[in-house]
Structures are given as structure tokens and as C-alpha cells.
Design a protein around this motif. Sequence first.
Motif, mmCIF file in Angstrom:
data_model
loop_
_atom_site.group_PDB
_atom_site.id
_atom_site.type_symbol
_atom_site.label_atom_id
_atom_site.label_comp_id
_atom_site.label_asym_id
_atom_site.label_seq_id
_atom_site.Cartn_x
_atom_site.Cartn_y
_atom_site.Cartn_z
ATOM 1 N N MET A 107 28.835 -149.930 12.378
ATOM 2 C CA MET A 107 28.287 -148.650 12.839
ATOM 3 C C MET A 107 27.110 -148.257 11.959
ATOM 4 O O MET A 107 27.122 -148.489 10.746
ATOM 5 N N GLN A 108 26.097 -147.681 12.592
ATOM 6 C CA GLN A 108 24.913 -147.258 11.850
ATOM 7 C C GLN A 108 24.864 -145.731 11.723
ATOM 8 O O GLN A 108 25.319 -145.001 12.595
ATOM 9 N N MET A 109 24.313 -145.260 10.611
ATOM 10 C CA MET A 109 24.125 -143.837 10.374
ATOM 11 C C MET A 109 22.633 -143.562 10.238
ATOM 12 O O MET A 109 21.885 -144.389 9.699
ATOM 13 N N LYS A 110 22.207 -142.418 10.738
ATOM 14 C CA LYS A 110 20.787 -142.073 10.731
ATOM 15 C C LYS A 110 20.576 -140.781 9.946
ATOM 16 O O LYS A 110 21.438 -139.909 9.920
ATOM 17 N N GLU B 247 10.679 -138.838 8.472
ATOM 18 C CA GLU B 247 10.930 -140.257 8.717
ATOM 19 C C GLU B 247 12.408 -140.471 9.026
ATOM 20 O O GLU B 247 13.289 -139.997 8.295
ATOM 21 N N LEU B 248 12.673 -141.188 10.114
ATOM 22 C CA LEU B 248 14.034 -141.509 10.512
ATOM 23 C C LEU B 248 14.468 -142.796 9.818
ATOM 24 O O LEU B 248 13.839 -143.841 9.978
ATOM 25 N N VAL B 249 15.533 -142.711 9.041
ATOM 26 C CA VAL B 249 16.045 -143.848 8.273
ATOM 27 C C VAL B 249 17.409 -144.228 8.824
ATOM 28 O O VAL B 249 18.253 -143.359 9.086
ATOM 29 N N THR B 250 17.642 -145.519 8.988
ATOM 30 C CA THR B 250 18.914 -146.019 9.510
ATOM 31 C C THR B 250 19.600 -146.886 8.460
ATOM 32 O O THR B 250 18.964 -147.745 7.844
ATOM 33 N N GLU B 251 20.899 -146.641 8.276
ATOM 34 C CA GLU B 251 21.682 -147.409 7.306
ATOM 35 C C GLU B 251 23.028 -147.764 7.923
ATOM 36 O O GLU B 251 23.462 -147.151 8.904
ATOM 37 N N GLU B 252 23.706 -148.744 7.325
ATOM 38 C CA GLU B 252 25.051 -149.093 7.754
ATOM 39 C C GLU B 252 26.048 -148.103 7.159
ATOM 40 O O GLU B 252 25.914 -147.677 6.012
ATOM 41 N N VAL B 253 27.043 -147.736 7.950
ATOM 42 C CA VAL B 253 28.089 -146.848 7.451
ATOM 43 C C VAL B 253 28.987 -147.642 6.511
ATOM 44 O O VAL B 253 29.537 -148.679 6.906
ATOM 45 N N GLY C 195 22.873 -131.440 6.273
ATOM 46 C CA GLY C 195 21.480 -131.652 6.639
ATOM 47 C C GLY C 195 21.283 -132.518 7.857
ATOM 48 O O GLY C 195 22.190 -132.708 8.670
ATOM 49 N N TRP C 196 20.073 -133.048 7.968
ATOM 50 C CA TRP C 196 19.684 -133.817 9.149
ATOM 51 C C TRP C 196 20.212 -135.246 9.046
ATOM 52 O O TRP C 196 19.467 -136.201 8.858
ATOM 53 N N GLN C 197 21.515 -135.398 9.204
ATOM 54 C CA GLN C 197 22.153 -136.707 9.127
ATOM 55 C C GLN C 197 23.136 -136.850 10.284
ATOM 56 O O GLN C 197 23.862 -135.904 10.607
ATOM 57 N N SER C 198 23.168 -138.038 10.882
ATOM 58 C CA SER C 198 24.095 -138.267 11.986
ATOM 59 C C SER C 198 25.506 -138.502 11.489
ATOM 60 O O SER C 198 26.479 -138.158 12.169
ATOM 61 N N HIS C 199 25.649 -139.104 10.303
ATOM 62 C CA HIS C 199 26.954 -139.383 9.716
ATOM 63 C C HIS C 199 26.873 -139.190 8.203
ATOM 64 O O HIS C 199 25.803 -139.389 7.608
ATOM 65 N N VAL C 200 27.984 -138.840 7.624
ATOM 66 C CA VAL C 200 28.088 -138.722 6.169
ATOM 67 C C VAL C 200 29.446 -139.269 5.751
ATOM 68 O O VAL C 200 30.461 -138.985 6.393
ATOM 69 N N VAL C 201 29.451 -140.042 4.677
ATOM 70 C CA VAL C 201 30.690 -140.584 4.121
ATOM 71 C C VAL C 201 30.845 -140.082 2.693
ATOM 72 O O VAL C 201 29.876 -140.061 1.922
ATOM 73 N N GLY C 202 32.062 -139.651 2.340
ATOM 74 C CA GLY C 202 32.282 -139.251 0.957
ATOM 75 C C GLY C 202 33.582 -138.539 0.743
ATOM 76 O O GLY C 202 34.345 -138.276 1.682
ATOM 77 N N ASP C 203 33.836 -138.212 -0.521
ATOM 78 C CA ASP C 203 34.986 -137.413 -0.915
ATOM 79 C C ASP C 203 34.675 -135.952 -0.601
ATOM 80 O O ASP C 203 33.658 -135.423 -1.057
ATOM 81 N N PRO C 204 35.513 -135.265 0.173
ATOM 82 C CA PRO C 204 35.215 -133.876 0.561
ATOM 83 C C PRO C 204 34.963 -132.955 -0.622
ATOM 84 O O PRO C 204 34.081 -132.086 -0.538
ATOM 85 N N GLU C 205 35.702 -133.115 -1.702
ATOM 86 C CA GLU C 205 35.496 -132.235 -2.849
ATOM 87 C C GLU C 205 34.128 -132.445 -3.472
ATOM 88 O O GLU C 205 33.470 -131.501 -3.903
ATOM 89 N N LYS C 206 33.680 -133.690 -3.522
ATOM 90 C CA LYS C 206 32.346 -133.969 -4.060
ATOM 91 C C LYS C 206 31.266 -133.507 -3.091
ATOM 92 O O LYS C 206 30.199 -133.066 -3.507
ATOM 93 N N MET C 207 31.550 -133.612 -1.802
ATOM 94 C CA MET C 207 30.589 -133.137 -0.810
ATOM 95 C C MET C 207 30.299 -131.655 -0.998
ATOM 96 O O MET C 207 29.164 -131.205 -0.899
ATOM 97 N N LYS C 208 31.350 -130.870 -1.291
ATOM 98 C CA LYS C 208 31.192 -129.429 -1.425
ATOM 99 C C LYS C 208 30.178 -129.054 -2.497
ATOM 100 O O LYS C 208 29.466 -128.069 -2.382
ATOM 101 N N SER C 209 30.131 -129.850 -3.548
ATOM 102 C CA SER C 209 29.244 -129.517 -4.661
ATOM 103 C C SER C 209 27.910 -130.239 -4.601
ATOM 104 O O SER C 209 26.995 -129.909 -5.338
#
Length: 340
Positions: free
Chosen positions: A1-4, A22-28, A89-103
Motif C-alpha cells: 500500500m502506498q501513502m501520499k 509537491e505530492l510525495v508517494t511512499e510505501e506504508v 496535515g495533508w497526508q493520505s495515511h499516517v503510521v505511528g504510536d498514538p501517544e507520540k503522534m499527539k506530541s
Amino acid sequence: MQMKKYILKSHPVGEPKVSDFELVTEEVPALKDGEILLESVFLSVDPYMRYKASMIPQGGVMPGQVVARVADSKNAAYKKGVHVLASCGWQSHVVGDPEKMKSSFDDSKDRLTILPDMGGVSPSLALGVLGMPGITALYGLIDLTQPKAGETLVVSGAAGAVGSVVGQIGKILGMKVIGFAGADDKVAWLKDELGFDYAYNYKTTTVAKALKESAPDGVDVYFDNVGGQIAYDVMLRMKQFGRVSCCGAIASYNDLGVPSKPPLAPAVQIPIISNQLSCHGFIVTRWMNKWQEGVLQLLGYVKQGKLKYKETVTDGFEKMPNAFIELLRGANTGKAIVKA
């Protein structure tokens, strides 16, 4: 799956261009224990993003709130399929630890929250009337200006996400409400559907002429989403000890970065001093301690039919820059969002 994601390629000069982003595409990446995968469902575009685009470093992700679905989870607190409000922000997908995301998210202390029961309405309203614009309108009007029944309220940018809610709350409180917008169809919406007592197209009339008709005795409260000449003209016609809530300055945002056209403002100090006005600048995060209380109050108004809303929806994540540019041109009525 790709994330933009959209990053800032260059700081805008004047009105933003699609090429500034600029639209950047990466692998999830694969999820680690405790992590979640968020998939954006609705993304917000807001006027404040214009001055943010002059501040964030080149290569940074454009900021903003999204309603996202938990597409995958290795965290028991965030079950797959749950909707959240996040400032990723302007992201189609985000991966991470929810607690770290908050900060780590921009402007987002504790801004990753599981959405409560929305009462059967679309979760997109968490970006509008039941979210940041609604809270801005509610507390920016009530807490800062202490409005009273029978007083006269003027709202600029009245057909936008914030202004349309401000005017309706004013009517709920028993005020006479006057709105300024930039198109005849917006004026009709304010009067015919939202119940504004008066509404004017500022492009086809003057503030002086409009307020001579609608507020001959002066203005008690002004909710300013625009700044510039309109703000000055309204302040001139305010009563002694009038109150001003200074929310936005969209009239000047597109002048940012233009060396030959620095943002200029009339000498608002003259009416502020002569009319002894109280002016309150604010950022909505000051009310984080009672955010959910405000959302429930707004939801109650919606369920009672006292608070109406409109969304201007752009389909497709790839159109984020276009939706943003159109917002700054005033093409939206109500809340502008992108459906991913």
C-alpha cells in the motif's frame, strides 16, 4: 500500500500556486506493536494555512486537521474501523504510536482523539460546525465579547465556516445580526436559510451605506474574520465601549511574501480609541480545556434545528492544493473540506 503527502515545495508569493506544493508517494511501513495506521477520510482546508505556508520550512508537510479511519491497529485503545480527529496535515495515511503522534503533530497537543457519537451526522462535521470552526465561533463570540440579547452583531466573512456559525449563535442569543459576504448567492443563504437580519455583498455596496440602513444606532459587537478596510469601516460605526473579536485577516493573507505589496491596514487605532473599543485577538486552542463541552453544545443546536451548516466538498486527495487556493479566493460557502 502506498501513502501520499503534500509537502511545501516553495513558500508562496502572493496567492498560492499548485506548483508551490509537491505530492510525495511512499510505501506504508509495517506496523510495530502499539502502532496504528490512519487513513484520511476528510481533510480540512482553512485560511490560517496561508500564513502557515509562509512559516513552515520547505519540505515540511502542510498542516491541518483530518477525520481519519483506523485502517489497521496493533494498539488495543484504537480499534480498527474507528474514526479519529487528528492534526496530521495533508497526508493520505499516517503510521505511528498514538501517544507520540499527539506530541509530534503540528499545533496538536492532545489533538488525536477518537470521535464521540456524532448523533447520526457525517463525521466530516468534526472539521466544521462540530469542530475547530464551531468552537472558534462559539467561544470567540460568547467568552470574549459577552453578547446580550437586543444588541447588534456584525460578522465579516459571514458565509464562511466560522462566520456562518457566529451569526446563528448571535440569533440564538437574541441579537440583531448583520453579515458581510462576497457573493449574492452567499448573501441569500445568510438571509433566507440562516436567519440573518441583514446581509450584504461587500463588493457591491459599502459598509457605511449598509450599516446606515441596518445599524443606524451603531454596532455593539463585531466578529472580524477579514481585517483590512472592512474592519476599519465597521469599527468607525461601533458604539462607545463596543467589543471586537479578532479571529482572522484573510483580506491580507495573499499579500504575504510580495515585496512590492506588504500587507497594509487602515489606522484602526483611531476608531478603537475614539469609540473606546475592547479588541480581543485569539487562537482557538486557548479553549482546549472545554472543547468537548463546546462540541456537545453545538451538537445540541444542530439537533434542535437552530444551527444549520453547509459544506463545500472537493473530491480527491490530489486536489488538496486546488481546494486550498479556491478557499482563499472565496469560492466556498460554509466549511471547505476535501474527501480523500
